[in-house]
Design an enzyme around this catalytic site. Structure first.
Site, PDB file in Angstrom:
ATOM      1  N   GLU A  40      29.643  18.655  30.953  1.00 28.76           N
ATOM      2  CA  GLU A  40      29.081  19.721  29.922  1.00 28.76           C
ATOM      3  C   GLU A  40      30.281  20.172  29.315  1.00 28.76           C
ATOM      4  OE1 GLU A  40      26.085  19.965  29.546  1.00 28.76           O
ATOM      5  OE2 GLU A  40      25.067  19.405  31.405  1.00 28.76           O
TER       6      GLU A  40
ATOM      7  N   CYS B 128      30.029  27.987  25.512  1.00 31.90           N
ATOM      8  CA  CYS B 128      29.991  26.690  25.198  1.00 31.90           C
ATOM      9  C   CYS B 128      28.848  26.526  24.002  1.00 31.90           C
ATOM     10  CB  CYS B 128      29.894  25.787  26.186  1.00 31.90           C
ATOM     11  SG  CYS B 128      28.446  25.911  27.387  1.00 31.90           S
TER      12      CYS B 128
END
Length: 484
Positions: free
Chosen positions: A221, A255
């Site tokens: 990720e 993010c």
């Protein structure tokens, strides 16, 4: 001293890794009741440690809003565990597949999701509890053993995680190891059955290279520069407020947050005015507001973000708009919300993920050009649009690729326990959350049970007359017509 501590931690990690491998081999496929018993510990555990978690986050960040901690690093995790418990029986069920009855008769074919084994988790510092215990939910649901190495940038949280998980799980099932970079590098080199890393792409490449030496499958990720597009009619107070609610989550240190926005040229003045009005009416002085989710994690990150702002100011004088008091020189690393209007593509904040309270604003006259730019750029974790125009929404959706896509609600693809979350291309690979997470951390084992009435001769060697008849029938005589 740190090197010595890391050496001790490395020895302890290797011992625990072997302990968990043995435990896995002794019970390589825990039943539903066992897995549910593991998961049932998590919601109560999160409630028990909620205040300790909030205190630790505040210590590591210098300032961290307690409500933000409770929402994202406590309730999110508890909800995720509850969702997994409610659905685990169906996730574990055999997934039956079709078979050709003329050949296989009453035979059965199915996918059986079995545990992978011992899984390593390297979570990022921005949501250190959520990214540690959240994926743990699906890892345990899939029947695995897990070792977590928290980021060295959040040592107080790392200590709480070690105590919390150590109190509720045996070492041969779940364990937390804390340490610095030498430990992190060694962690990536172990022969895990799966490895999850959350963080930036540079370290992600290193993790993947080390994992490749042992052919360890990885879930990465990695973030990215998530674009957000406003169409003409969508520039209004509610949408700007929603956009800022995403952008300023954890002070931009998220993010999947809004990285930059595209706004119609005719709406620029209205847009910037709305941003200022929303901030001042809800938070007052942004830099010093107690409503801020948290400070910038440390001086190094603050200096990095400030460098992006200074670079843009030098390239385009007058492009920078600060909302709030100047950045703090000492104490918690607080900064104003900074808007940067039409920075050039070569600007640092256009080249790197911002991960802070800076919002580049790009104006446009042609929606098609915006779509083309997003389409041909790097694939981010999220592509977002604010619009009431179904055709514009569909045009962007069909002509973009990203880990997630949302309409009128940026970042929401990462908020749902039921929706698989992850990236694509340089923003990552693999998924966790929900059934996708369960399957990510499972081995989808294909199983065939041949029945007594199966007729396998046509497909087994040697291939003769029965095989010729099968091929001829399947191709309406096109093949095998000239074979006796």
């Amino acid at each position: 001293m740190k090197a010595s501590n890391d050496q001790h931690a490395i020895i302890r990690l290797d011992e625990t890794f072997e302990l968990q491998r043995k435990a896995y081999f002794n019970n390589s496929n825990p039943d539903l009741e066992t897995r549910l018993a593991w998961l049932e510990r998590i919601p109560a555990m999160m409630m028990q440690y909620a205040d300790r978690i909030a205190d630790a986050l505040n210590e590591d960040y210098g300032y961290h809003n307690r409500l933000t901690a409770y929402l994202f690093d406590v309730l999110n995790v508890a909800e995720r565990a509850g969702y997994a418990m409610a659905n685990l029986k169906s996730w574990m069920a055999r997934d039956y597949r079709e078979m050709e009855t003329a050949i296989y008769g009453d035979s059965r074919a199915y996918i059986d999701y079995q545990p992978k084994g011992v899984i390593g988790n390297l979570p990022a510092w921005n949501f250190p509890v959520d990214l540690s215990v959240g994926p743990l939910v699906e890892m345990l649901a899939a029947g695995n053993r897990v070792i977590i190495k928290p980021s060295e940038q959040v040592p107080a949280v790392g200590e709480v995680l070690a105590e919390m998980l150590g109190e509720h799980f045996d070492r041969d099932l779940v364990w937390v190891v804390n340490g610095e970079l030498d430990l992190a590098r060694h962690f990536s080199s172990l022969p895990w059955n799966h490895l999850l890393y959350t963080g930036n792409a540079t370290i992600g490449r290193e993790v993947m290279l080390k994992a490749a030496e042992n052919l360890v499958p990885v879930t990465l990720e990695l973030g990215g520069k998530n674009p957000t597009v406003f169409t003409e009619e969508a520039v209004n107070e509610q949408n700007v407020r929603t956009m800022l609610g995403s952008k300023l989550c954890k002070n931009g240190q998220l993010c999947i947050t809004v990285d930059h926005v595209y706004v119609p040229e005719s709406q620029l003045q209205k847009f910037t005015s709305l941003v200022r009005d929303v901030i001042e009416s809800t938070m007052g002085d942004y830099t010093n507001s107690p409503m801020m989710g948290c400070a910038v994690i440390n001086r190094r990150q603050r200096d990095r973000v400030q460098g992006y702002i200074d670079d843009a100011r030098e390239r385009v004088p007058g492009s920078v708009i600060e909302i709030g008091s100047p950045a703090h020189a000492e104490g918690p690393n607080r900064m104003p919300l900074t808007l940067v209007v039409n920075p050039p593509q070569e600007a640092l904040l256009c080249q790197h993920e911002i991960f802070g309270p800076v919002l580049p604003i790009h104006t446009y006259g042609d929606f098609d050009e915006v779509v083309e730019k997003i389409k041909t750029g790097e694939r981010p974790l999220g592509v977002y649009i604010f619009s009431n125009n179904p055709d514009r929404i569909e045009q962007l959706r069909r002509n973009s690729s990203s880990g997630g896509f949302t309409v009128n609600g940026p970042s929401m693809q990462g908020a749902l326990a039921s929706l698989g979350f992850g990236g694509v291309g340089k923003s990552g690979m693999g998924r966790h959350h929900g059934i996708e997470g369960f399957r990510e951390f499972s081995n989808p084992r294909g199983i065939v049970e041949i029945a007594d009435n199966a007729q396998l001769d046509p497909i087994l060697s040697p291939h003769g007359e029965s095989t010729r008849q099968l091929i001829a029938a399947a191709t309406n005589g096109v093949l095998c017509s000239n074979i006796d």
